[in-house]
Write a protein that holds these residues in place. Structure first.
Motif, PDB file in Angstrom:
ATOM      1  N   UNK A   1      40.662  55.910  52.719  1.00 19.08           N
ATOM      2  CA  UNK A   1      39.480  55.432  52.113  1.00 19.08           C
ATOM      3  C   UNK A   1      38.086  55.303  52.857  1.00 19.08           C
ATOM      4  N   UNK A   2      38.295  54.958  54.135  1.00 15.96           N
ATOM      5  CA  UNK A   2      37.170  54.593  55.164  1.00 15.96           C
ATOM      6  C   UNK A   2      36.938  55.792  55.986  1.00 15.96           C
ATOM      7  N   UNK A   3      37.666  56.712  55.858  1.00 20.96           N
ATOM      8  CA  UNK A   3      37.621  57.771  56.959  1.00 20.96           C
ATOM      9  C   UNK A   3      38.102  57.440  58.539  1.00 20.96           C
ATOM     10  N   UNK A   4      38.382  58.272  58.965  1.00 15.95           N
ATOM     11  CA  UNK A   4      39.099  57.756  60.381  1.00 15.95           C
ATOM     12  C   UNK A   4      38.784  58.941  61.518  1.00 15.95           C
ATOM     13  N   UNK A   5      38.736  58.305  62.894  1.00  7.99           N
ATOM     14  CA  UNK A   5      38.571  59.396  63.902  1.00  7.99           C
ATOM     15  C   UNK A   5      39.985  59.357  64.592  1.00  7.99           C
ATOM     16  N   UNK A   6      40.868  60.384  64.843  1.00  8.21           N
ATOM     17  CA  UNK A   6      42.114  60.371  65.275  1.00  8.21           C
ATOM     18  C   UNK A   6      42.158  61.419  66.408  1.00  8.21           C
TER      19      UNK A   6
ATOM     20  N   UNK B   1      46.579  67.012  56.379  1.00 12.87           N
ATOM     21  CA  UNK B   1      46.836  65.570  56.622  1.00 12.87           C
ATOM     22  C   UNK B   1      47.439  65.018  55.422  1.00 12.87           C
ATOM     23  N   UNK B   2      48.363  64.344  55.904  1.00 17.83           N
ATOM     24  CA  UNK B   2      49.281  63.701  54.854  1.00 17.83           C
ATOM     25  C   UNK B   2      48.890  62.153  54.694  1.00 17.83           C
ATOM     26  N   UNK B   3      48.691  61.403  53.464  1.00 13.33           N
ATOM     27  CA  UNK B   3      48.506  60.170  53.312  1.00 13.33           C
ATOM     28  C   UNK B   3      49.832  59.491  53.243  1.00 13.33           C
TER      29      UNK B   3
ATOM     30  N   UNK C   1      39.887  64.618  65.988  1.00 13.97           N
ATOM     31  CA  UNK C   1      39.916  64.960  64.483  1.00 13.97           C
ATOM     32  C   UNK C   1      38.894  63.818  63.796  1.00 13.97           C
ATOM     33  N   UNK C   2      38.069  64.276  63.198  1.00 10.41           N
ATOM     34  CA  UNK C   2      37.357  63.161  62.175  1.00 10.41           C
ATOM     35  C   UNK C   2      37.639  63.618  60.897  1.00 10.41           C
ATOM     36  N   UNK C   3      38.188  62.524  60.291  1.00 11.34           N
ATOM     37  CA  UNK C   3      38.662  62.657  58.872  1.00 11.34           C
ATOM     38  C   UNK C   3      37.626  62.142  58.189  1.00 11.34           C
TER      39      UNK C   3
ATOM     40  N   UNK D   1      49.125  62.332  59.849  1.00 11.59           N
ATOM     41  CA  UNK D   1      49.062  61.356  59.010  1.00 11.59           C
ATOM     42  C   UNK D   1      48.359  60.310  59.148  1.00 11.59           C
ATOM     43  N   UNK D   2      47.684  59.803  57.926  1.00 15.19           N
ATOM     44  CA  UNK D   2      46.803  58.614  58.023  1.00 15.19           C
ATOM     45  C   UNK D   2      47.215  57.630  57.026  1.00 15.19           C
ATOM     46  N   UNK D   3      46.919  56.468  56.937  1.00 10.08           N
ATOM     47  CA  UNK D   3      47.242  55.289  56.099  1.00 10.08           C
ATOM     48  C   UNK D   3      46.311  55.319  55.056  1.00 10.08           C
ATOM     49  N   UNK D   4      46.547  54.478  53.994  1.00 11.56           N
ATOM     50  CA  UNK D   4      45.803  54.347  52.790  1.00 11.56           C
ATOM     51  C   UNK D   4      44.352  53.885  53.461  1.00 11.56           C
ATOM     52  N   UNK D   5      44.268  52.991  54.130  1.00 15.22           N
ATOM     53  CA  UNK D   5      42.947  52.410  54.411  1.00 15.22           C
ATOM     54  C   UNK D   5      42.190  53.470  55.059  1.00 15.22           C
ATOM     55  N   UNK D   6      42.618  53.901  56.085  1.00 16.08           N
ATOM     56  CA  UNK D   6      42.212  55.387  56.851  1.00 16.08           C
ATOM     57  C   UNK D   6      41.432  56.228  55.739  1.00 16.08           C
TER      58      UNK D   6
END
Lengths: 101, 318
Positions: B158-163, B209-211, B175-177, B151-156
């Motif tokens: 929109x901005x993309x994230x590496x988890x 991926x769940x937001x 994982x690069x979103x 899961x990712x949050x709203x900010x991630x």
């Protein structure tokens, strides 16, 4: 029995460089595991076959590719035939007597 | 009776092992070493058990030829044999397991190829079905795809994230979103699934991926909704206020005379949209009076004739 690459090299009597080339050519396909490739007696037997082809029969690398591919196909066919055979009902003693009548 | 049969068999084996090596190789007693080698290679090629997987007798014959050659290719041994000092049994080789012994087992293994009969398996009859089964049991299969969730949050979002995902076996997966990832889409990490069979190669990791919902924003399709408190002064006189969006704060102009319920649109600040672009952020204004009653405001409103004359419930209630 499974073994590490080092144990395999000893059992098969080949050197590291040789096995690396064979792996690259996919002549040997040891099972991938998290701890690295795991070799079995099957790889040893296959390695000895390749050694026979190279040393005794003087076969070059290109031809080994072809030979292994054909041999692998033969085994695929043999397996398919074995599968088919297992699905064909065997004539019982009675029915074969009937057939002789 | 069985004992005698066993004796017969042993005698026959003995006889076979002791066959004259020249005879085995089919050469004269005067053959040169080059002639011996040539004869041996010819026979070995024809008799190698791995080149005759279905011929049970190939192994014994191959062994016999090998033993004969081993004896005769050694000049000293050959001389001793010729003079009758040793017999042909001196050169027996140790037992060996051939590749064919491993290749015909029932367990699937990576080498066997189905390309010799794949066309037969492609038809529409009972035979084809059986062949297809053999094909699947033996083919170089790709490893299984493995499914994971994160899961990712709203900010991630929109901005993309590496988890980093920790897998059940303790290993990790980075994982690069990408920014603008479409919700509900599955990320596919090539080759990060289960190891394959033979040359099949590994499967893929499929990551759902769940937001996670954000308490500040509500969702309506691609648009996100935000209720934004403003002061009476901002509503009446207009002004600039700072508004949160998933991509960070932006400055928004509140027009003069805005009301509770007035909705302003921040273009492209919503959720990523399938096919490119993004939805909008809809900012719904809500006038909030000062928390404590204010005598100055009360005095102003009681003297505000036009304000009293205005009926906000016109058409709603008498």
């Amino acid at each position: 029995m499974t073994m590490s690459k080092q144990e395999f090299l000893q059992s098969a009597g080949i050197d590291t460089q040789t096995v690396e080339f064979w792996l690259e050519q996919q002549w040997l396909l040891p099972e991938p595991t998290p701890a690295g490739p795991s070799f079995s007696d099957r790889e040893i037997a296959r390695a000895r076959f390749i050694v026979d082809l190279k040393s005794t029969f003087q076969v070059n690398d290109e031809a080994i590719d072809v030979i292994l591919h054909l041999v692998d196909q033969i085994h695929g066919l043999r397996y398919a035939i074995a599968q088919l055979r297992s699905c064909i009902p065997r004539p019982s003693a009675e029915s074969s007597r009937d057939g002789n009548r | 009776m069985d004992g005698r049969r066993e004796d017969d068999r042993l005698a026959r084996d003995q006889e076979e092992i002791l066959r004259d090596p020249y005879e085995v190789l089919g050469v004269d007693r005067t053959a040169s070493s080059a002639e011996l080698q040539k004869a041996y290679r010819k026979l070995a090629k024809a008799l190698h058990p791995d080149l005759n997987p279905g011929d049970k007798s190939a192994e014994d014959k191959f062994k016999e030829v090998g033993a004969a050659y081993e004896l005769l290719s050694d000049t000293e041994k050959r001389a001793r044999f010729d003079s009758g000092e040793i017999d042909a049994s001196g050169a027996e080789r140790p037992q060996r397991r051939y590749y064919r012994d491993f290749a015909t087992g029932d367990d699937g293994h990576p080498y066997t190829s189905a390309s010799g009969f794949a066309d037969f398996a492609d038809t529409n009859d009972a035979l084809a079905e059986l062949l297809r089964r053999a094909q699947h049991a033996r083919a170089n299969r790709q490893g299984q795809d493995l499914h994971y969730g994160m899961s990712i949050d709203f900010v991630e979002w929109n901005t993309g994230a590496s988890k980093r995902l920790t897998l059940p076996d303790g290993s990790t997966l980075d994982v690069t979103i990408p920014p603008g990832f479409i919700e509900g889409q599955t990320l596919r990490l090539k080759g990060k699934g289960a190891p394959g069979f033979g040359t099949g190669g590994p499967g893929d990791a499929l990551i759902e991926v769940e937001v996670l919902p954000d308490p500040r924003f509500a969702r309506e399709g691609d648009n996100i909704l935000l209720e934004m408190p403003i002061s009476l002064a901002e509503a009446v006189l207009g002004g600039e206020i700072r508004v949160p969006t998933p991509a960070g704060e932006v400055i928004m102009s509140v027009p003069r005379g805005s009301n509770t319920g007035t909705t302003l649109r921040l273009k492209g600040k919503g959720a990523p949209r399938r096919g490119g672009g993004s939805g909008d952020e809809l900012v719904k204004l809500k006038i909030i009076l000062p928390r404590a009653p204010d005598p100055e405001l009360e005095a102003f409103v009681s003297n505000w004739a036009k304000g009293k004359a205005f009926n906000p419930r016109e058409g709603v209630s008498p």
